[in-house]
Motif scaffolding. Structure first.
Motif, short mmCIF file in Angstrom:
data_model
loop_
_atom_site.label_atom_id
_atom_site.label_comp_id
_atom_site.label_asym_id
_atom_site.label_seq_id
_atom_site.Cartn_x
_atom_site.Cartn_y
_atom_site.Cartn_z
N VAL A 36 0.84 -1.19 0.00
CA VAL A 36 0.00 0.00 0.00
C VAL A 36 0.88 1.25 0.00
O VAL A 36 1.82 1.36 0.79
N LEU A 37 0.57 2.18 -0.89
CA LEU A 37 1.27 3.47 -0.95
C LEU A 37 0.27 4.56 -0.62
O LEU A 37 -0.79 4.64 -1.23
N GLU A 38 0.60 5.38 0.37
CA GLU A 38 -0.24 6.56 0.61
C GLU A 38 0.50 7.78 0.10
O GLU A 38 1.65 8.02 0.45
N ILE A 39 -0.19 8.55 -0.75
CA ILE A 39 0.39 9.81 -1.24
C ILE A 39 -0.26 10.96 -0.48
O ILE A 39 -1.46 10.94 -0.21
N GLY A 40 0.55 11.94 -0.11
CA GLY A 40 0.03 13.05 0.69
C GLY A 40 -0.45 12.56 2.05
O GLY A 40 -1.55 12.87 2.50
N ALA A 41 0.40 11.76 2.72
CA ALA A 41 -0.03 11.06 3.93
C ALA A 41 -0.30 11.99 5.12
O ALA A 41 -1.00 11.61 6.05
N GLY A 42 0.25 13.20 5.10
CA GLY A 42 -0.10 14.18 6.14
C GLY A 42 0.32 13.73 7.53
O GLY A 42 1.49 13.51 7.80
N THR A 43 -0.66 13.57 8.40
CA THR A 43 -0.37 13.15 9.78
C THR A 43 -0.12 11.66 9.89
O THR A 43 0.31 11.18 10.93
N GLY A 44 -0.51 10.90 8.85
CA GLY A 44 -0.26 9.46 8.86
C GLY A 44 -1.42 8.61 9.33
O GLY A 44 -1.29 7.39 9.40
N LEU A 45 -2.56 9.22 9.64
CA LEU A 45 -3.68 8.44 10.19
C LEU A 45 -4.07 7.27 9.28
O LEU A 45 -4.19 6.13 9.73
N VAL A 46 -4.27 7.54 7.99
CA VAL A 46 -4.71 6.49 7.06
C VAL A 46 -3.65 5.40 6.95
O VAL A 46 -3.97 4.20 6.95
N SER A 47 -2.38 5.79 6.88
CA SER A 47 -1.30 4.80 6.80
C SER A 47 -1.26 3.92 8.05
O SER A 47 -1.00 2.72 7.97
N ILE A 48 -1.49 4.54 9.21
CA ILE A 48 -1.50 3.78 10.46
C ILE A 48 -2.63 2.76 10.45
O ILE A 48 -2.45 1.59 10.81
N VAL A 49 -3.81 3.18 9.99
CA VAL A 49 -4.95 2.27 9.92
C VAL A 49 -4.65 1.12 8.94
O VAL A 49 -4.91 -0.05 9.24
N ALA A 50 -4.06 1.45 7.79
CA ALA A 50 -3.71 0.41 6.81
C ALA A 50 -2.70 -0.57 7.40
O ALA A 50 -2.77 -1.78 7.17
N CYS A 51 -1.79 -0.05 8.19
CA CYS A 51 -0.79 -0.89 8.86
C CYS A 51 -1.47 -1.83 9.87
O CYS A 51 -1.17 -3.03 9.91
N ILE A 52 -2.40 -1.29 10.65
CA ILE A 52 -3.14 -2.11 11.62
C ILE A 52 -3.90 -3.23 10.89
O ILE A 52 -4.03 -4.35 11.39
N LEU A 53 -4.38 -2.91 9.68
CA LEU A 53 -5.13 -3.89 8.90
C LEU A 53 -4.22 -4.87 8.17
O LEU A 53 -4.69 -5.68 7.38
N GLY A 54 -2.90 -4.77 8.41
CA GLY A 54 -1.99 -5.81 7.95
C GLY A 54 -1.22 -5.53 6.68
O GLY A 54 -0.55 -6.42 6.15
N ALA A 55 -1.27 -4.28 6.19
CA ALA A 55 -0.59 -3.97 4.93
C ALA A 55 0.89 -3.67 5.11
O ALA A 55 1.34 -3.30 6.20
N TYR A 56 1.64 -3.83 4.02
CA TYR A 56 3.00 -3.28 3.91
C TYR A 56 2.81 -1.84 3.44
O TYR A 56 2.48 -1.61 2.28
N VAL A 57 3.03 -0.89 4.32
CA VAL A 57 2.67 0.50 4.01
C VAL A 57 3.90 1.35 3.71
O VAL A 57 4.90 1.29 4.44
N THR A 58 3.82 2.14 2.64
CA THR A 58 4.77 3.22 2.40
C THR A 58 3.99 4.52 2.44
O THR A 58 3.08 4.74 1.63
N ALA A 59 4.30 5.36 3.44
CA ALA A 59 3.62 6.65 3.60
C ALA A 59 4.53 7.73 3.02
O ALA A 59 5.71 7.80 3.37
N THR A 60 4.00 8.56 2.15
CA THR A 60 4.83 9.57 1.49
C THR A 60 4.20 10.95 1.62
O THR A 60 2.99 11.11 1.70
N ASP A 61 5.09 11.96 1.61
CA ASP A 61 4.62 13.34 1.60
C ASP A 61 5.81 14.25 1.31
O ASP A 61 6.93 13.76 1.05
N LEU A 62 5.57 15.54 1.41
CA LEU A 62 6.62 16.53 1.18
C LEU A 62 7.65 16.50 2.30
O LEU A 62 7.31 16.14 3.43
N PRO A 63 8.89 16.90 2.01
CA PRO A 63 9.95 16.84 3.02
C PRO A 63 9.59 17.50 4.35
O PRO A 63 9.86 16.94 5.42
N GLU A 64 8.91 18.66 4.30
CA GLU A 64 8.66 19.39 5.55
C GLU A 64 7.61 18.71 6.43
O GLU A 64 7.45 19.06 7.60
N VAL A 65 6.88 17.73 5.88
CA VAL A 65 5.84 17.04 6.64
C VAL A 65 6.38 15.74 7.26
O VAL A 65 5.80 15.19 8.19
#
Length: 221
Positions: free
Chosen positions: A73-102
């Protein structure tokens, strides 16, 4: 057919807002886990937007239809990471991405919320929409089952780059799940462009918060 019409949902108020002057820590519960998110007032990407809540809720409730277990699973514009965290809890291999300053706040939230879990270790990476995609994420190596995006469309100038990024990562067999608050004509114009490139279905609408949740897949020629 009527079965194809989107479900109408409410965003469940399953969090307890805590008031603070600088950093807000929001507490959420998804898939049986308490998630604590640190928000930063300095960056757009560091606030939890309604699309993230809608997408998190939908993933939690529709695990049979969209089973993330052991999926890439790839999240683009992951922001605070909430969606990526949920995907991780649901068992995915997660890559969370965003801009350097975030990334600092994003990494903090993801590691804090997943380090004690028996899940695949999520990865946090820089991804500037439309830039260095083939160098940083060569298709030969990086194939994703799901692309997740929430509230990536608002008043910004990077919409063409965002569309190009979605098109780049949406390989045959990849499912893009995109949740967004629809406020401006530009939001609907972007939706039209997505529909021109991909096979698109509106899965759910959250009328109270103007959020739509869409599924997009590569169009079969």
């Amino acid at each position: 057919s009527p079965t194809d019409s989107p479900v109408t949902l409410k965003i469940l108020q399953n969090w307890v807002p805590k008031i603070s002057h600088y950093f807000d820590k929001e507490h959420y519960t998804y898939a049986g886990h308490q998630i604590v998110i640190q928000e930063s007032i300095e960056h757009f990407g560091a606030v939890v937007w309604p699309g993230a809540l809608a997408l998190s809720q939908y993933l939690e409730s529709n695990q049979e239809q969209f089973n993330l277990k052991d999926k890439k699973v790839l999240e683009i514009g992951a922001g605070t990471g909430l969606v990526s965290i949920v995907a991780c809890i649901l068992g995915a291999y997660v890559t969370a991405t965003d801009l350097p300053e975030v990334l600092e706040n994003l990494s903090f939230n993801i590691s804090k919320n997943t380090r004690d879990m028996n899940t695949h270790k999520p990865e946090v990476r820089k991804l500037v929409w439309g830039e260095s995609l083939s160098e940083d994420f060569p298709v030969s190596t990086y194939r994703y089952d799901f692309i997740l995006a929430s509230d990536v469309v608002y008043h910004h100038t990077a919409l063409e780059a965002l569309l190009a990024t979605m098109a780049y990562f949406c390989q045959p067999g990849t499912v893009l799940l995109w949740a967004n608050k629809f406020r401006f004509s530009t939001d609907y114009e972007f939706l039209e462009k997505v529909s021109n490139i991909f096979d698109t279905t509106i899965l759910a609408e959250f009328p109270e918060s103007n959020v739509k949740l869409l599924k997009a897949t590569m169009r079969k020629n």
